[in-house]
Every structure is written in structure tokens, then in C-alpha cells.
Design a protein around this motif. Structure first.
Motif, mmCIF file in Angstrom:
data_model
loop_
_atom_site.group_PDB
_atom_site.id
_atom_site.type_symbol
_atom_site.label_atom_id
_atom_site.label_comp_id
_atom_site.label_asym_id
_atom_site.label_seq_id
_atom_site.Cartn_x
_atom_site.Cartn_y
_atom_site.Cartn_z
ATOM 1 N N VAL A 171 0.849 -1.187 0.000
ATOM 2 C CA VAL A 171 0.000 0.000 0.000
ATOM 3 C C VAL A 171 0.896 1.252 0.000
ATOM 4 N N GLY A 172 0.570 2.195 -0.866
ATOM 5 C CA GLY A 172 1.358 3.418 -0.988
ATOM 6 C C GLY A 172 2.350 3.397 -2.121
ATOM 7 N N VAL A 212 -1.070 2.668 -4.908
ATOM 8 C CA VAL A 212 -1.752 1.476 -4.398
ATOM 9 C C VAL A 212 -2.422 1.831 -3.067
ATOM 10 N N LYS A 213 -3.722 1.510 -2.963
ATOM 11 C CA LYS A 213 -4.421 1.786 -1.718
ATOM 12 C C LYS A 213 -4.979 0.518 -1.050
ATOM 13 N N THR A 214 -5.071 -0.598 -1.803
ATOM 14 C CA THR A 214 -5.593 -1.840 -1.224
ATOM 15 C C THR A 214 -4.825 -3.023 -1.806
ATOM 16 N N VAL A 215 -4.348 -3.905 -0.935
ATOM 17 C CA VAL A 215 -3.733 -5.170 -1.346
ATOM 18 C C VAL A 215 -4.447 -6.277 -0.566
ATOM 19 N N ALA A 254 -5.713 0.525 -6.965
ATOM 20 C CA ALA A 254 -4.893 1.747 -6.934
ATOM 21 C C ALA A 254 -5.776 2.961 -7.198
ATOM 22 N N GLU A 255 -5.438 4.024 -6.536
ATOM 23 C CA GLU A 255 -6.185 5.272 -6.693
ATOM 24 C C GLU A 255 -5.420 6.213 -7.619
#
Length: 293
Positions: free
Chosen positions: A216-217, A238-241, A254-255
Motif C-alpha cells: 500500500v502506498g 496502491v491503496k488496497t492489497v 490503486a487510486e
């Protein structure tokens, strides 16, 4: 007819006395030292008569001045209200211009970091269909815009041109379900594909093995493998894994770092790499959906 009773001096004597008194007053007034006490006494006696005679005209003047002042105040008040409205309208325009200048400065600042030739365009309209992520910009083939041309805002990649007319173009955003973009993780260099997910304005990184190092990030960049986008442009973070037992691949959301729903000015990019541009022109364009304002 003779009066029954005689009283006081005769008329002739009265006339003589009045004339003598008048002459005496004239001589006294003309002399170097007038009798101030007498004049003061006479003025006190005549002041009430003079005041009573002047009062009606004075009242008329006061009433006229009061009405004139009230009308003047009403006119000045109305004029000040009109000026206030105009100033408020101009203030709103100045606020909009200030915000637009800030956006343009931000765009120009970002274009300094892009080594390719760029052109600023303005977003004219958006596609309101729920599963379409397209916008119309006010630059077309007259400005050299071509199908497949990358489009950025001040922060990151927004999409690519899918339709060109002489005066406007249609841009397919990276969040559109029909859009897929080869990308790489900046931290590790791992390559994958970022696919649009529609109205939620997120991207899904496809076909990532469960043992891949994605956190994330992580910053997602263009890889340049599609022949359209030059490598190294920011795309998303990336915001969610998420690991799903029923899915052989890792679910990574990913945002986008571009302000897809707020940007009003965009950058059209011409790559200095002529091979990339030739490949983009020769590649088959995405089939555009019908654009509606």
C-alpha cells in the motif's frame, strides 16, 4: 362735524412732533456716535415681528432642504447598492480567475518536469453515462492532436485521445472500463496492467501473483510498453492489497493521482521519441462510445 370732546394736541402739532422725532433719529443715526442703547432697544422690540414675518419662508426652505437631502440619500443608497453588487460580481470573477491562474501555474509547473512538448487544453464537457469515463477537450487536429495521444493533468496521467475533430477531441480516461494501461511499480519495477473500474474512479492492477512485492502506498508509473505512453509518467498509488483464497492472483486496487473529477485544464503530450508517436498513430484506436454532453 366737530368732536364732542377735545383731548391731546391737535393734528398739526402731532405731525410736527413726528417729523421732528424722525429728523432727530436720522441725525442721531448719521452721527459718529449713534445711540447704541436706543438701537438695541428698538431691535429687541422689532425682533418678534421680524421673526414672525421670516418664519414661514424659513420653514419652507427647511422642508425643501430636508426633502432634497432625503432624495439625495435614497439616490446615493441605490447607487451604493448597485456598486456593491458589481463589486461582489467582480470579486467572484477575480476568485474564479485566481483559481484558474493557480491551476494554470500548477499545470505549467508540472510541464517543466515533462521533457516532451506539451499543449494546454480545457475540458469542455463530460460524458454523463454512468459507465463511461470520457471528457471532451477544446483542442483538435488543427492543433496537431492525434488519436492515442497521452493526456495529463498537473499531477498524473488522465487518459488518451480516442477521437479527433478539427476543433475538439474526446479523451478516454484511465478509469473507463474499456481502458487498460501497461504500468510498473516504481519501488520494485514489477510490471502489470492497470484497468479501469468505472464510476468509482479506481484502477485494478491485473494478474499480480500472490508472491509479488506490492505494498500500500506504492507509486504506479507508465511502463511505456504499449507504444502510446512514454515511460515514467505517474498513474496511481496502491491503496488496497488483498489476498483472496478463491483468486489465484492478488487483488490490488490503486487510486489515480490525477484529479479526474476536478481538473478543468489538461496537458496534451507530444513525445520526443518519434517511434512511440508513429506506433501510436499506427495502432488501432479504441472503439469510442457515443459521446453525450
Amino acid at each position: 362735524m366737530k368732536p364732542l370732546f377735545k383731548s391731546g394736541p391737535s393734528p398739526h402739532v402731532r405731525v410736527i412732533l413726528a417729523v421732528g422725532a424722525a429728523l432727530a433719529l436720522m441725525v442721531a443715526d448719521y452721527s459718529e456716535q449713534p445711540p447704541e442703547l436706543l438701537r438695541t432697544a428698538l431691535s429687541l422690540l422689532t425682533y418678534p415681528l421680524q421673526f414672525a414675518a421670516d418664519r414661514p419662508s424659513q420653514l419652507v426652505r427647511e422642508i425643501r432642504v430636508r426633502f432634497v437631502n432625503q432624495q439625495r440619500l435614497r439616490d446615493e443608497n441605490a447607487e451604493l447598492q448597485r456598486e456593491n453588487l458589481l463589486l461582489k460580481a467582480r470579486l467572484q470573477q477575480f476568485a474564479a480567475l485566481e483559481a484558474e491562474n493557480a491551476r494554470l501555474r500548477e499545470l505549467l509547473g508540472s510541464s517543466l518536469d515533462v521533457s516532451d512538448r506539451v499543449l494546454i487544453a480545457e475540458v469542455m464537457a463530460i460524458d454523463l453515462a454512468p459507465y463511461r469515463q470520457q471528457v471532451m477537450i477544446n483542442r483538435g487536429s488543427n492543433a496537431g492532436v492525434f488519436i492515442g495521444q497521452p493526456v495529463l493533468d498537473a499531477n498524473a496521467v488522465m487518459g488518451q485521445v480516442i477521437r479527433v475533430t478539427p476543433f475538439y477531441s474526446v479523451v478516454l480516461l484511465i478509469t473507463d472500463p474499456d481502458h487498460a494501461l501497461p504500468v510498473e511499480i516504481n519501488r520494485t519495477g514489477f510490471r502489470t496492467i492497470a484497468a479501469g473500474r468505472g464510476p468509482n474512479l479506481d484502477l485494478e492492477l491485473l494478474y499480480i501473483p500472490k508472491n509479488a512485492d506490492v505494498q500500500v502506498g506504492d507509486l504506479v508509473l507508465t511502463s511505456g510498453m504499449d507504444g502510446r505512453f512514454p515511460p515514467g509518467y505517474p498513474v496511481a498509488r496502491v491503496k488496497t492489497v488483498r489476498q483472496d483464497p478463491d483468486n489465484p492472483f492478488t487483488t490490488v486496487i490503486a487510486e489515480p493521482t490525477a484529479r479526474l473529477d476536478r481538473s478543468r485544464e489538461v496537458l496534451l503530450v507530444w513525445s520526443h521519441n518519434e517511434n512511440l508517436r508513429a506506433q501510436a498513430l499506427a495502432a488501432e484506436a479504441f472503439k469510442p462510445s457515443e459521446f453525450s454532453k
